[in-house]
Design an enzyme around this catalytic site. Structure first.
Site, PDB file in Angstrom:
ATOM      1  N   LYS A  27       1.076 -11.009   9.583  1.00  0.00           N
ATOM      2  CA  LYS A  27       0.036 -10.336   8.807  1.00  0.00           C
ATOM      3  C   LYS A  27      -0.524 -11.389   7.867  1.00  0.00           C
ATOM      4  CE  LYS A  27      -1.080  -6.607   5.597  1.00  0.00           C
ATOM      5  NZ  LYS A  27      -0.575  -5.509   4.740  1.00  0.00           N
ATOM      6  N   VAL A  67      -4.138  -5.181  10.003  1.00  0.00           N
ATOM      7  CA  VAL A  67      -3.317  -4.198   9.295  1.00  0.00           C
ATOM      8  C   VAL A  67      -4.137  -3.812   8.069  1.00  0.00           C
ATOM      9  CG1 VAL A  67      -1.156  -3.717   8.107  1.00  0.00           C
ATOM     10  CG2 VAL A  67      -1.169  -5.237  10.095  1.00  0.00           C
ATOM     11  N   TYR A 123       4.737 -11.763   6.845  1.00  0.00           N
ATOM     12  CA  TYR A 123       3.650 -11.379   5.947  1.00  0.00           C
ATOM     13  C   TYR A 123       3.386 -12.548   5.010  1.00  0.00           C
ATOM     14  CZ  TYR A 123       0.945  -8.200   2.898  1.00  0.00           C
ATOM     15  OH  TYR A 123      -0.030  -7.577   2.165  1.00  0.00           O
ATOM     16  N   THR A 178       0.836  -1.200   0.000  1.00  0.00           N
ATOM     17  CA  THR A 178       0.000   0.000   0.000  1.00  0.00           C
ATOM     18  C   THR A 178       0.870   1.249   0.000  1.00  0.00           C
ATOM     19  OG1 THR A 178      -1.761  -1.170   1.148  1.00  0.00           O
ATOM     20  CG2 THR A 178      -1.822   1.228   1.242  1.00  0.00           C
TER      21      THR A 178
END
Length: 302
Positions: free
Chosen positions: A173, A213, A145, A57
């Site tokens: 995540k 998140v 992640y 992002t």
């Protein structure tokens, strides 16, 4: 190997409500540090416990190492101890990832987000070795992640269980879209699971997740957090209602064919760097309509 989760509430090493923050650029596509600091402070004031920088992002594929370090240093200075600052340091190279981790540590962050090496699709033994090497490179806590839809490689359950034994690997995540696998790992380790997919924030939280998140939190931090606030208050039906209210915006931002960085920046009126392109006027109008349709959400507690 840990065989059961310690008793008590789920661990939350970086708080509960984290925003995957966009990286502001000027109209000429330069890094805009004052705008980043302003956005970071606003997000914290609107209930974000933590900020994750230099992720997808944050358009990390298009920012230089120097820009990444400058961004995390500026945001860490702006928010101080009011929120955790987690730096994305993932790359397809173990050595480069470890170097980014060291630079982030020197810049004053509170933790690291480390994605599975992408494109090369390493086998599980190599995935495990990569994460251990990066975790050993600094003294910071690490959030793994797991997003196989983008990297091409899953962090398998057995690999996750072994990685949980490392003292600095403390969180995940979770974008694996495998609630069964995630629940199994949560039940057998002390890893803090953060949803990385807004539609799974509430389900994952209900089975022991630590929080989220969120990309959507860039523009609607109170609405995203309000779902978990209601659940924690014992109002499961209200949490479900608030979750439903947010879904139209979530779907437009995260499942409309446009990257989350593009949709978030369309609502924030910020440019994106190529190869991304800015949202069309039509898409932006739909996004703004969905955002304005969200009911006002009270300020977060505290």
């Amino acid at each position: 190997m840990t065989t059961s989760r310690p008793p008590g509430p789920p661990p939350r090493p970086f708080g509960r409500a984290l925003c995957a923050m966009v990286t502001p650029f000027t109209p000429s596509y330069e890094l805009d540090l004052p705008a980043a600091q302003e956005l970071a402070v606003r997000l914290v004031e609107d209930g974000c416990d933590g900020l994750v920088l230099n992720g997808t992002t944050g358009e990390s594929p298009t920012t230089s190492d120097e820009e990444k370090t400058a961004l995390v240093r500026a945001v860490a200075e702006a928010v101080g101890d009011r929120a955790a600052v987690v730096a994305g340091v993932g790359s397809a190279s173990t050595a480069h990832t470890a170097a980014l981790a060291g630079a982030a540590e020197r810049a004053g962050v509170d933790g690291l987000l480390v994605v599975t090496p992408y494109y090369s699709r390493p086998p599980q033994a190599a995935v495990e070795a990569h994460f251990r090497t990066v975790a050993d490179a600094t003294g910071l806590p690490v959030m793994l992640y797991d997003i196989p839809g983008r990297t091409g490689t899953r962090i398998e359950v057995d690999t996750m269980l072994r990685l949980a034994e490392h003292g600095r690997i403390v969180a995940v995540k979770d974008c694996a879209y495998d609630l069964l696998g995630s629940t199994k790992v949560m039940g057998r380790t002390a890893l803090a699971y953060y949803s990385g997919c807004e539609e799974l924030n509430l389900p994952l939280y209900a089975v022991g997740g630590a929080g989220y998140v969120s990309t959507v939190a860039n523009v609607a931090p109170r609405a995203v957090r309000g779902v978990l606030d209601a659940y924690d208050a014992g109002a499961a039906a209200e949490a479900a209602r608030l979750n439903q209210l947010a879904l139209p915006l979530v779907e437009l931002m995260m499942a409309s064919g446009l990257p989350g960085a593009v949709t978030a920046k369309a609502l924030l009126n910020l440019p994106v760097r190529g190869p991304l392109q800015e949202a069309s006027e039509e898409a932006t109008a739909r996004l703004r309509s969905a955002l304005s349709a969200l009911s006002p959400v009270p300020a977060p507690p505290g």
